[in-house]
Design an enzyme around this catalytic site. Structure first.
Site, short mmCIF file in Angstrom:
data_model
loop_
_atom_site.label_atom_id
_atom_site.label_comp_id
_atom_site.label_asym_id
_atom_site.label_seq_id
_atom_site.Cartn_x
_atom_site.Cartn_y
_atom_site.Cartn_z
N ARG A 18 -3.37 3.18 -2.74
CA ARG A 18 -2.29 2.21 -2.49
C ARG A 18 -1.09 2.88 -1.82
O ARG A 18 -0.54 2.34 -0.86
CB ARG A 18 -1.86 1.51 -3.77
N ASN A 36 -4.48 -3.08 -6.52
CA ASN A 36 -5.77 -2.81 -7.16
C ASN A 36 -6.30 -4.10 -7.76
O ASN A 36 -5.52 -4.92 -8.28
CB ASN A 36 -5.63 -1.77 -8.27
#
Length: 90
Positions: A18, A36
């Site tokens: 990320r 996520n």
């Protein structure tokens, strides 16, 4: 401007995916978010020009050195949310 949603599968959680996606998205100049998902994948929603989204797609197919990307699914983003920046969501 176009909006796309990418689902990234493989070893993509717990490896900084990320953060590195956020860093790359800012560099490319797209807005949207990365987060996520409970199935172990990462979802990316991005808004930008066709060439910007193509650059992001190419990067997502490799990911950071810490990740092992197995596949990326690209879909048109059908949501109504608009974005001012690229963010990391939990």
């Amino acid at each position: 401007m176009f909006k796309k949603q990418f689902q990234v599968y493989g070893v993509v959680q717990g490896v900084g995916f990320r953060y590195f996606t956020w860093k790359e998205a800012v560099k490319i100049g797209v807005v949207g978010y990365v987060k996520n998902l409970s199935d172990g994948s990462v979802s990316v929603v991005a808004q930008g020009s066709a060439s910007q989204l193509d650059a992001l797609r190419q990067w997502l197919q490799k990911g950071p050195k810490t990740a092992i990307v197995e596949r990326v699914i690209e879909l048109d983003y059908l949501g109504t949310q608009t974005f001012d920046e690229f963010s990391v969501q939990r």
